[in-house]
Structures are given as C-alpha cells and as structure tokens.
Design a protein around this motif. Sequence first.
Motif, PDB file in Angstrom:
ATOM      1  N   UNK A 107      -6.967  -1.486   4.887  1.00 11.66           N
ATOM      2  CA  UNK A 107      -6.629  -2.809   5.406  1.00 11.66           C
ATOM      3  C   UNK A 107      -5.464  -3.349   4.596  1.00 11.66           C
ATOM      4  N   UNK A 108      -4.413  -3.743   5.303  1.00 12.39           N
ATOM      5  CA  UNK A 108      -3.219  -4.302   4.679  1.00 12.39           C
ATOM      6  C   UNK A 108      -3.323  -5.827   4.741  1.00 12.39           C
ATOM      7  N   UNK A 109      -3.136  -6.490   3.629  1.00  9.74           N
ATOM      8  CA  UNK A 109      -3.158  -7.951   3.615  1.00  9.74           C
ATOM      9  C   UNK A 109      -2.004  -8.494   4.450  1.00  9.74           C
ATOM     10  N   UNK A 110      -2.217  -9.651   5.074  1.00 11.50           N
ATOM     11  CA  UNK A 110      -1.211 -10.230   5.966  1.00 11.50           C
ATOM     12  C   UNK A 110       0.096 -10.523   5.243  1.00 11.50           C
ATOM     13  N   UNK A 111       0.019 -10.842   3.941  1.00 17.21           N
ATOM     14  CA  UNK A 111       1.248 -11.162   3.209  1.00 17.21           C
ATOM     15  C   UNK A 111       1.928  -9.914   2.641  1.00 17.21           C
ATOM     16  N   UNK A 112       1.348  -8.748   2.888  1.00 19.53           N
ATOM     17  CA  UNK A 112       1.959  -7.517   2.421  1.00 19.53           C
ATOM     18  C   UNK A 112       1.883  -7.304   0.928  1.00 19.53           C
ATOM     19  N   UNK A 113       1.018  -8.041   0.243  1.00 27.27           N
ATOM     20  CA  UNK A 113       0.970  -7.958  -1.215  1.00 27.27           C
ATOM     21  C   UNK A 113      -0.211  -7.145  -1.735  1.00 27.27           C
ATOM     22  N   UNK A 114      -1.014  -6.587  -0.842  1.00 25.34           N
ATOM     23  CA  UNK A 114      -2.101  -5.720  -1.278  1.00 25.34           C
ATOM     24  C   UNK A 114      -2.573  -4.865  -0.114  1.00 25.34           C
ATOM     25  N   UNK A 115      -3.194  -3.747  -0.459  1.00 30.09           N
ATOM     26  CA  UNK A 115      -3.811  -2.883   0.536  1.00 30.09           C
ATOM     27  C   UNK A 115      -5.119  -2.360  -0.041  1.00 30.09           C
ATOM     28  N   UNK A 116      -6.164  -2.386   0.777  1.00 26.91           N
ATOM     29  CA  UNK A 116      -7.473  -1.886   0.371  1.00 26.91           C
ATOM     30  C   UNK A 116      -7.682  -0.503   0.974  1.00 26.91           C
ATOM     31  N   UNK A 117      -7.953   0.464   0.123  1.00 27.58           N
ATOM     32  CA  UNK A 117      -8.161   1.846   0.553  1.00 27.58           C
ATOM     33  C   UNK A 117      -9.628   2.219   0.388  1.00 27.58           C
ATOM     34  N   UNK A 118     -10.198   2.809   1.427  1.00 32.42           N
ATOM     35  CA  UNK A 118     -11.520   3.403   1.326  1.00 32.42           C
ATOM     36  C   UNK A 118     -11.344   4.921   1.303  1.00 32.42           C
ATOM     37  N   UNK A 119     -11.963   5.571   0.333  1.00 35.29           N
ATOM     38  CA  UNK A 119     -11.707   6.980   0.036  1.00 35.29           C
ATOM     39  C   UNK A 119     -12.895   7.855   0.401  1.00 35.29           C
ATOM     40  N   UNK A 166     -15.989   0.272  -7.102  1.00 41.02           N
ATOM     41  CA  UNK A 166     -16.760   1.510  -7.130  1.00 41.02           C
ATOM     42  C   UNK A 166     -15.829   2.701  -7.182  1.00 41.02           C
ATOM     43  N   UNK A 167     -16.397   3.869  -7.016  1.00 36.65           N
ATOM     44  CA  UNK A 167     -15.618   5.100  -7.147  1.00 36.65           C
ATOM     45  C   UNK A 167     -14.777   5.422  -5.925  1.00 36.65           C
ATOM     46  N   UNK A 168     -15.064   4.790  -4.781  1.00 36.69           N
ATOM     47  CA  UNK A 168     -14.409   5.221  -3.552  1.00 36.69           C
ATOM     48  C   UNK A 168     -13.837   4.068  -2.740  1.00 36.69           C
ATOM     49  N   UNK A 169     -13.509   2.994  -3.404  1.00 40.84           N
ATOM     50  CA  UNK A 169     -12.755   1.903  -2.769  1.00 40.84           C
ATOM     51  C   UNK A 169     -11.819   1.309  -3.812  1.00 40.84           C
ATOM     52  N   UNK A 170     -10.597   1.070  -3.387  1.00 41.38           N
ATOM     53  CA  UNK A 170      -9.560   0.665  -4.334  1.00 41.38           C
ATOM     54  C   UNK A 170      -8.594  -0.296  -3.665  1.00 41.38           C
ATOM     55  N   UNK A 171      -8.277  -1.390  -4.378  1.00 42.02           N
ATOM     56  CA  UNK A 171      -7.267  -2.331  -3.908  1.00 42.02           C
ATOM     57  C   UNK A 171      -6.003  -2.125  -4.737  1.00 42.02           C
ATOM     58  N   UNK A 172      -4.892  -1.881  -4.062  1.00 41.85           N
ATOM     59  CA  UNK A 172      -3.605  -1.774  -4.728  1.00 41.85           C
ATOM     60  C   UNK A 172      -2.892  -3.112  -4.596  1.00 41.85           C
ATOM     61  N   UNK A 173      -2.469  -3.688  -5.712  1.00 39.98           N
ATOM     62  CA  UNK A 173      -1.722  -4.956  -5.712  1.00 39.98           C
ATOM     63  C   UNK A 173      -0.228  -4.640  -5.779  1.00 39.98           C
ATOM     64  N   UNK A 174       0.557  -5.306  -4.952  1.00 43.66           N
ATOM     65  CA  UNK A 174       1.990  -5.031  -4.858  1.00 43.66           C
ATOM     66  C   UNK A 174       2.809  -6.205  -5.374  1.00 43.66           C
ATOM     67  N   UNK A 175       3.886  -5.895  -6.073  1.00 45.91           N
ATOM     68  CA  UNK A 175       4.785  -6.941  -6.573  1.00 45.91           C
ATOM     69  C   UNK A 175       5.459  -7.675  -5.430  1.00 45.91           C
ATOM     70  N   UNK A 176       5.751  -6.960  -4.366  1.00 46.50           N
ATOM     71  CA  UNK A 176       6.341  -7.555  -3.167  1.00 46.50           C
ATOM     72  C   UNK A 176       6.078  -6.614  -2.007  1.00 46.50           C
ATOM     73  N   UNK A 177       6.254  -7.097  -0.811  1.00 45.17           N
ATOM     74  CA  UNK A 177       6.025  -6.250   0.349  1.00 45.17           C
ATOM     75  C   UNK A 177       7.097  -5.176   0.480  1.00 45.17           C
TER      76      UNK A 177
END
Length: 530
Positions: A107-119, A166-177
């Motif tokens: 799931x990509x955040x609407x502001x483009x500043x983060x993405x949540x990955x399920x692994x 947890x071990x299989x979900x990760x949020x990546x924070x972005x400096x900018x989109x």
Amino acid sequence: MTELYPSMPGRLSRRSALRSAGGGALLLGFGLAGCRSAVSETGSAGQEGPAGPRRGGTVSVAINSDFTPSLLFAQSSQSYQHRLIYNTLTRYDDRLTPHPELATSWDYAADGRSITLRLRSDVTFHDGRPFTADDVIFAVKNLQNPARAAQLRSTAAVITGFDKRGDHELVLRLAHRVNNLFDLFEFMIITDRNSVEEALKGTRLNGTGPFKLTKWSPGSGLSFVRNDAYWLKDRPYLDAVEFRVVSQADALVSSLRTGQSQLSFQVPGRNLAVLKDHPDLTITPYDTGAGATYLGVNTTIAPLNDRTVRQALAYAVDRDRLLAQSLGGYGLASAAPWPKSSPAFTETGRTHYTHDPAKARQLLKSAGHTRLDLPLLHLALPGDTAVAESLQYDLKQAGVHVTLQPTDPATAQKNLISQKMPALWTMSHGFAQVQPSTLAVSAYPFNEARNTSKFHSAEYTRVVQQAWTSPATGAAAGRLRQEISDILLDEAFIIDLVIRGNVQIAARRLHGVTLNKFSYLDLDHAYLAG
C-alpha cells in the motif's frame, strides 16, 4: 502505466492493480510475460511442449563474458545469473505494472512518503535461514552504499526510515515522493546479509532463488543446481543450469547449432542469420528495449566540449546501416534512448538526427575543424567490435578519424562508473525500458548529477529532478519527459544509435524462459520437452 501518486485520496493498493490486470491468477507470477512482448520468429516463445512441463534436465547457457563478482549490484551485460540465485521484491509486466515476488502486496501512502510491504513468510535462503523484513532493510542499505556502484542508489537513498511490523511486514519511509520505486524493487536482488562480502568475491552467493550456485570457474563459467526448498511449489523443473563462457562468435554459434548450448542472448546480430532457419532453434526478440547502442562523448576533452562538434558526430552516423549490417536488423534505429514501449518515445525524437555527412562536415567546419583524430573505446567482443568498425567508417566520412581501443567488458564497466572514458566510446545502456525518470537519475551515461561524459547543466538537473518526483502519468509528466528528450538530443553528450532488445536463441525443446526488465534470467517455469 500505473500512476504511483493518484490525485484522488487514498492509497494505491496491490489488490486494485490485480483487479485491473484481470484477477488473482497473476498472484504468484504464473503466466507472467516478464519482459517478453514478442513471440519467436518460428512459433510461440513460451508455449508448452506437446506433453506439457516435465521435470529434470540441465540447460547450458552460452555467455560471451564471465561473471564479475565486484559488479554484483550494478546492472550490466553480466547480470543474467542474478534471478537464478536471488529473488526481487516485485516483478513488472510489459505495461510496468508490478506483480508480487517476495512482496505479496503493498500500500502506497497518498502523499507518496511511505509504502507498506507485506512479505512472504515461507521463504528461506539456500543455507536454511528464514527470509524476513531485516533482509529487505539490509538490501536497501546495501544499495545506498556508494561502494556498491548500484545504478539505482539515488532511489534507494530516498528511503530514510524502516518500521518493522513483525518479521513479514515493513513500512519504508521516504524523504520525498519518487515515481520509480518499483524500478528499485525489480532491480534490487535480496542477498544474504551475513555473507555479502563473500558474494562480492564470488566465493559464496547465498540467495532465496530457484537455483544454488555450486561452482564458479573464473574464465569458464558458473554451475547451478536446483533449490529443492524453493518457495514456489514444484519449481523449478530443471535439475541444473550451466553458464559457459564462449567469447568467440563462431564458437558461440557452433555451440547452439550442435546442441552443446540450449540458450543464449549474446549472439552478435550479424551472426543471427545463420541460426534463423535451424530446425532445432528458435529466435525470440524482446522488443521492450532492454538496451541501446550508443556513442559516448567525454565533454571535458576539446573539441568535444563544443556542442556543435557533438551534434556533427550525431549526424555522421548511418544508424540504418549500422542496424542492418552490424546488428542483423534486430532493433530500432533511433537518435533518442527510448524504446517504443516507453511513454517518452516519439517518432520526432527517434528521427531527430538522420544520416547527413555533409551536414556533419559543415558543423565541424563552423566550429573550426576539418579533421579530428580521436580514440574510440569499445568492448573486445565480436558484436561490439562490428559496431565500432561501423562507427569508424561513418565518422571518417565526416572528417573524424578514430583509433579503436578494444577493452574487456569488466574494465570498460569500471571505467564507465569511475568516469575514466577516453574522448569517445561505444557501449550499450539500459534503464530506458522502465520509468523514464530512472534513465536520467540512475544510468551512468545519463546521470544528471554525475555522468560518464562529465556533462553538467543546471537546466538538465532541474528537469530531471522534477520528472523524478512528479506523478508518472498526465500532461505534466509528458511535458517533463519531452524536456528531458530535448536536452539529450540538443546537448548530444550521449548519442543514441539503435534501440536493442535482447535476442534470445533457444533450443526448440526449451520452454518457459523469461527475462525481467533488467535482463535477469528467470527459469522458474523453464523445462525441456522431449
């Protein structure tokens, strides 16, 4: 092309992408076309054999240059083995829609500043260690390291924070989109964080992929065996894969004709004609523009610091003859870097420089020159030598006399990265086949901040940065892509010649071969029939 930053509120969901692609049948990658958007010249490239898939057998792949461990994290002509050993987070289809690999959804955040990955939670490395979110964090940080010489380091560097759930979900924070994050996910191989230094020496390559590396014989090739614990059930079909270094064109052709090799992507274009009608082989062009042949120009060496001189070189080259005679007709003559599959492609850009030696001589004369003597570096491989000789002939007609400098591929790649090229060089570049912004922020010949030509322009930097951080679709995106193209054509610090896809030569009994957008060979579903 999917817009990563939709104007409407909410998030870009992997599930909605699946629905638009036609449903969940693509969830595990079955049926994905990968980078292929053409069928073979003698039949369907991915069709099943008469009895369907069967298990067993060894495929021998002929390559023209050896694996270079120090370039493991830099995309090059020596990257075919990557996807055999390692997986990536996602995988593009031909429309640049990402599909799951080690990431199952996002799931990509609407502001483009983060993405949540399920692994995936059922993946292990070849040594039995479970794959977790920590391996993704390491993979990103590894590419952020300048020592890795990874072309997508700028995109990796935008990721500034990691939130594990947890071990299989990760949020990546972005400096900018950015609009090319999934380019990074397709490029970034997930390597073992505990043995990366050994991998860079070629002594231990521990991945999650379908095959395990059993032996690297420098100068001879690589040996792989089936990973029986692979996360994709009942795959791969093949027992083993062998990469054999066959540097001479005639020997490479012979190995395919005699059945010693069942697969190659590195037969020089002008040698393909002798294989076209072979009853046991098929030829499959990948027309998505995985690479392009170009003439590079060092803009710090006089008189090549004069744009008029560089434009003269661009007019001097007969792209159509180069395509027909040196590349066997496989490709698209083009003055711009974009394949037809790219949203940046225009026919006007493709034909911006036509073969006009008289105009080339006129431009040189207007810049105060009637004759130039310059070196031209090229790879010491048969296909690349043919291109260099064609360029030598064309440039001579315009008064530019070049001395050929054959160089081994590993040295040439290192010189490209370290900006140690002579006045002129000819090689192939990639990165025009993915998001257009990636070419100008990632590819060494085009990088707006530090390119091999040592070309700098405040306007180029402004346009590239704006294109990179804006939505990938819409009228504004189109204008920015056009501005980038106009600068590239006008400044001519990289002179594109022919857009080239990979040309696959395979035994008729070999089925299910694909490449990803960065030419990583995927044999998950490959098998030998009969």
